[in-house]
Design a protein around this motif. Structure first.
Motif: not given
Length: 602
Positions: A355-362
């Motif tokens: 499971d993964r959860l988080g905003p798009p990050v570069s």
């Protein structure tokens, strides 16, 4: 072009008189025409140019004097010289009448041949000279026209040239300032022409002193080159100057022609190239230092060579895959989702248990490489000791911004009971050092470990996620039949890599029957055909392997690409062919070879 033929006109109502005159006048280069009346003569003179007219005075209807007056009244016939031919007495009154009508001389009947030919010769010579002058005039006009066209063409080319053209005298006063110079420097011809070169603002003092030195040398046909910095409509520009000095043979003073090439883009490209080379050297050395550190620390924490090989290969491949991700984005930034997808594709993580959860990050390149190793260690530990070591275990990866930092949380649950490890190995140390300047923390809960990794710089929240394509074949080997008796062609231009591949294959029972290092050698080996399958490097000493791949397909020999490039750099006609990414894990080689040989599945 002027007509070169000289023509005389005889006008007389008695044909026999004209025939006699024509016989006396006949000569090379002369045409003699005859008119039987004044009206016929006027009509002929409107159509043809004549250099002399012999006109009989006594003619019916219109006499010779009246014809002369009519000729002088017309623009076309006004300048034709007239010699009257008459049998009358040469009285002063008649002479005056003829000259008044426009005649230039008289010939009296009976005609004296010597007098006739002498008078005719004078006019013939004058006409010949006039014809010569007309021809020379036309030639000069043609030369002048060609010259003007050539000068106009040169000016047009100079105005349109990618090189700015400027011409100065010995005192560096501008004599020509072409449109090409106006475009480059943003200075119009009107603002530059006749002014000192320095007044244009396009040349600094050092350049002006250099140009003055060129003209002071006064060597005819001297050529010079230099480099300068100037300014143009778009700002700062860099230029190459090509100077030519010519000395005027009449005045003995030199002139200077400048051809100026804008090399700003080249200059910037060279600066970028220099920076890239320096950055490349820095990255290569850093990468080698990281590999060396990973090797040494893995060796210190391994109980035997087999464990070392497994751990070191896994960490090295995690680093290599992160490099591939960064190469695809030209080392700008990679998304966190790409790193997680890469671990799934490599088999370190299982998408069904994640499971993964988080905003798009570069992430910056440095954080990408570091976090790739951290995720690899976390996944490997979870598969060996933690939640992923049992069927029902799960891993949750979440991340969120906190103040100015990004906090990534790795949470395991559903696995065996967790107890803190008695000692901290290299993998745990690598995770604990975190990313950037901060360190990671761990909570060893009995239901599962929780790691919190704080990233304090080198990240950016993005409006949309960037998903990566799954990596190529990267999986734990599955049990399969031994490769005993499998004959393999290895096409690889790096001897050490080829040796490593050979060792891995022979350890699994396969036999490398042939190695090829060039396209020519590979085609010859394929033509020989004494192998079951092939491992094909995607580039052999700078030469693509499309022909080798086509030859393998034509002979129905299964093969796999082995390359440090991505799929986009492989031969386009073989999308179905599997691919191994360098550096290659020996287990992955065996897995793919078993699949190609039909002795297992990859």
């Amino acid at each position: 072009m002027a007509d070169s033929v000289i023509r005389f006109l005889l006008v007389d109502d008695v044909r026999e008189n004209m025939v006699a005159l024509e016989a006396l006048l006949r000569r090379d280069g002369l045409e003699v025409h005859m008119a039987h009346s004044a009206a016929e003569a006027l009509e002929m003179m409107l159509l043809t140019d004549y250099q002399l007219a012999f006109v009989d005075v006594q003619m019916p209807e219109i006499n010779g004097y009246e014809l002369a007056e009519l000729m002088r009244g017309a623009e076309r016939t006004r300048d034709i010289p007239i010699i009257f031919v008459t049998a009358e007495n040469a009285s002063e009154a008649r002479r005056f009448r003829g000259y008044e009508a426009g005649g230039v001389d008289y010939i009296f009947k009976p005609i004296d041949p010597v007098i006739l030919t002498s008078k005719a010769e004078v006019f013939y010579s004058l006409a010949r000279q006039a014809k010569t002058l007309e021809r020379q005039r036309d030639e000069l006009r043609s030369i002048a026209r060609d010259r003007d066209l050539a000068i106009a063409s040169l000016h047009a080319h100079a105005n349109n040239s990618p090189l700015a053209l400027v011409v100065c005298d010995a005192d560096l006063v501008v004599r020509h300032w072409y449109d090409s110079a106006a475009r480059l420097f943003g200075v119009s011809e009107a603002a530059a022409l006749g002014r000192p070169l320095g007044a244009t603002g396009a040349f600094d003092e050092a350049t002006l002193e250099m140009l003055a030195g060129w003209t002071a040398a006064s060597d005819d046909l001297a050529r010079h080159t230099a480099h300068m910095k100037s300014s143009g409509p778009q700002g700062e520009i860099y230029c190459d100057i090509f100077g030519s000095v010519l000395v005027d043979p009449a005045l003995g003073r030199p002139s200077l022609t400048l051809q100026i090439l804008d090399v700003t883009e080249r200059h910037r490209a060279e600066e970028v190239r220099s920076l890239l080379v320096g950055e490349l050297n820095h990255r290569i050395k850093n990468t080698l230092a990281n590999v060396q550190a990973i090797m040494r620390q893995t060796l210190r924490s391994s109980v035997d060579l087999k464990e070392f090989n497994r751990k070191f290969s896994g960490r090295l491949h995690a680093l290599a895959r992160a490099h591939s991700i960064l190469s695809d984005v030209t080392w700008s930034s990679a998304s966190l989702d790409q790193l997680i997808d890469d671990q799934i594709a490599a088999g370190t993580l299982n998408a069904e248990n994640l499971d993964r959860l988080g905003p798009p990050v570069s992430l910056s390149p440095e954080n990408t490489l570091r976090l790739a190793l951290v995720l690899h260690e976390l996944g490997t530990n979870a598969a060996k000791y933690g939640a992923l070591s049992v069927p029902g275990g799960r891993v949750e990866i979440s991340w969120k911004p906190e103040a100015a930092d990004l906090v990534l949380t790795w949470r395991e649950y559903g696995g065996p009971p967790v107890t803190p490890p008695e000692r901290q190995g290299f993998g745990s140390t690598l995770i604990a050092t975190g990313v950037g300047d901060s360190r990671a923390t761990v909570d060893w809960r009995s239901e599962g470990a929780i790691w919190r990794i704080r990233i304090d710089h080198g990240f950016d929240l993005q409006p949309g996620a960037v998903q990566s394509a799954p990596a190529e074949v990267q999986a734990e080997p599955t049990p399969g039949e031994p490769l005993s008796g499998c004959r393999i062609l290895v096409v690889e231009d790096e001897p050490l890599v080829a040796m490593d591949i050979r060792s891995s294959l022979e350890d699994a029972g396969a036999r490398v029957v042939r190695e090829a290092r060039t396209v020519t050698d590979a085609l010859a080996a394929v033509a020989q055909g004494d192998f079951d399958l092939a491992l094909l490097d995607a580039n052999l000493m700078g030469e693509p392997v499309d022909r080798v791949a086509a030859a393998l397909r034509d002979r129905a020999r299964p093969f796999c690409f082995v390359s440090g490039y991505g799929r986009a750099h492989l031969p386009a006609d073989f999308p179905e062919v599997p691919m191994l990414i360098k550096p290659v894990n020996p287990d992955d080689i065996i897995t793919v070879v078993r699949s190609l040989a039909g002795r297992g599945t990859a």
